[in-house]
Design an enzyme around this catalytic site. Structure first.
Site, short mmCIF file in Angstrom:
data_model
loop_
_atom_site.label_atom_id
_atom_site.label_comp_id
_atom_site.label_asym_id
_atom_site.label_seq_id
_atom_site.Cartn_x
_atom_site.Cartn_y
_atom_site.Cartn_z
N GLN A 18 4.39 -62.57 18.43
CA GLN A 18 3.51 -61.82 17.54
C GLN A 18 3.19 -60.44 18.12
O GLN A 18 3.05 -60.27 19.32
CB GLN A 18 2.23 -62.59 17.29
N SER A 98 6.26 -67.02 23.39
CA SER A 98 5.41 -67.77 22.47
C SER A 98 6.19 -68.14 21.21
O SER A 98 7.15 -68.89 21.26
CB SER A 98 4.15 -66.95 22.15
N LEU A 99 5.80 -67.58 20.07
CA LEU A 99 6.51 -67.80 18.81
C LEU A 99 8.01 -67.60 18.96
O LEU A 99 8.82 -68.29 18.33
CB LEU A 99 5.95 -66.83 17.77
N ARG A 123 2.54 -73.73 11.94
CA ARG A 123 1.94 -73.38 13.22
C ARG A 123 0.94 -72.24 13.06
O ARG A 123 -0.17 -72.27 13.58
CB ARG A 123 3.06 -72.96 14.19
N HIS A 202 -3.22 -69.74 22.90
CA HIS A 202 -2.80 -70.27 24.20
C HIS A 202 -3.99 -70.62 25.10
O HIS A 202 -4.04 -70.25 26.28
CB HIS A 202 -1.85 -69.29 24.90
N GLN A 251 2.93 -75.83 24.20
CA GLN A 251 2.96 -74.36 24.19
C GLN A 251 1.75 -73.78 23.47
O GLN A 251 1.28 -72.68 23.81
CB GLN A 251 4.25 -73.90 23.51
#
Length: 313
Positions: A18, A98-99, A123, A202, A251
């Site tokens: 992101q 991440s993503l 998500r 996170h 994650q």
């Protein structure tokens, strides 16, 4: 570096998370390359309205977590598939921030594009809903990451969320705890920048999102890996499809160990790092981690054509 030179190198494919989005991202690829058009067509078929949002905006709607996550998967996978088709090359490894781990898994063949789009939409929705607006916060800290670890360990409600670069760590958690940690870190001489985010990603506050996404992750069919994908949670290579539900669930609440991931890729022999998709966030982080690393970007038709023109000269 042209295709011929790349063909002799071990390539690490990187996929952004992101913050790398932009209205129109990948539209030029879809207009000029059938591989990208196919990705965008499938994105629209899977999540109706997503293609128009990517190509036309408005930016505030594209920025919404539930839209931004699948949109970035589509744009990143489109860039990767055009590059793979045009060059005939295959990476030795991949990783995503991440993503971006979902995009990396699609590139490796471990996750279908359709499943990645559906999972990242869910998500994003779950992550946005996990914490009421205003109750969480995130800040970027410039300085020694060990100081950041120590301060976060000394209090409840805040933890390191992203180890992005040797001197760039993001903290996340309850708003007051992040404020207190930020004050303590400033007192130690570190620079702290509050981030404009829609939720504290996170960190343990994302537990409802982790719990909510786990059934979908467990019910998804995973394929064999064409190459290893380094997981955010472990900063280690994974080629075991059965491990993915737990790795992707963890994650959501665990820190992104990006510095360790890039170093592990280099230790495994990566010679060139290619960031697929919009922006140059990961390219910049790689250069901070490995100043002498060879880094390329593939996110536009111009970058693809420049690569192929160099090859033909």
């Amino acid at each position: 570096m042209d295709r011929a030179a790349l063909s002799t190198k071990k390539i690490a494919a990187l996929f952004p998370g992101q913050g790398s989005h932009a209205v129109g991202m990948g539209a030029d690829l879809a207009a000029q390359f059938p591989e990208a058009e196919a990705v965008y067509a499938q994105a629209e078929a899977t999540l109706p309205g997503l293609r128009r949002l990517i190509e036309q905006g408005p930016l505030e709607d594209l920025t919404l977590t539930a839209n931004q996550q699948p949109a970035l998967v589509a744009a990143s996978v489109a860039a990767y598939r055009v590059w793979a088709a045009q060059t005939g090359l295959t990476p030795a490894f991949a990783a995503g921030h991440s993503l971006g781990e979902y995009s990396a898994l699609v590139a490796a063949g471990a996750l279908s594009l359709e499943d990645a789009l559906r999972l990242t939409r869910q998500r994003g929705e779950l992550m946005q809903a996990a914490v009421p607006v205003g109750q969480g916060a995130m800040s970027a800290v410039m300085g020694d990451p060990e100081r950041v670890r120590e301060v976060c360990a000394s209090m409840q409600g805040v933890q390191p969320a992203n180890f992005n670069a040797p001197t760039q760590t993001v903290i996340s958690g309850e708003g007051e705890a992040v404020m207190q940690a930020s004050a303590d870190l400033k007192a130690l001489g570190l620079k702290v920048i509050p981030l404009k985010v829609s939720a504290p990603f996170h960190c343990p506050l994302m537990e409802p999102a982790r719990t909510g996404l786990t059934p979908a992750l467990e019910q998804t069919d995973y394929g064999e890996f064409a190459f290893p994908v380094y997981a955010n949670v472990t900063a280690a290579a994974n080629q075991t499809p059965a491990a993915l539900p737990e790795l992707l669930a963890q994650q959501i609440t665990a820190p992104v160990r990006w510095v360790e991931t890039v170093q592990a890729l280099a230790d495994a022999g990566a010679e060139v790092f290619i960031e697929f998709g919009p922006g140059r966030v990961l390219s910049g982080l790689v250069k901070k981690i490995l100043p002498d690393a060879a880094v390329l970007n593939v996110g536009t038709a111009g970058e693809i054509k420049a690569l192929m023109q160099e090859d033909n000269q």
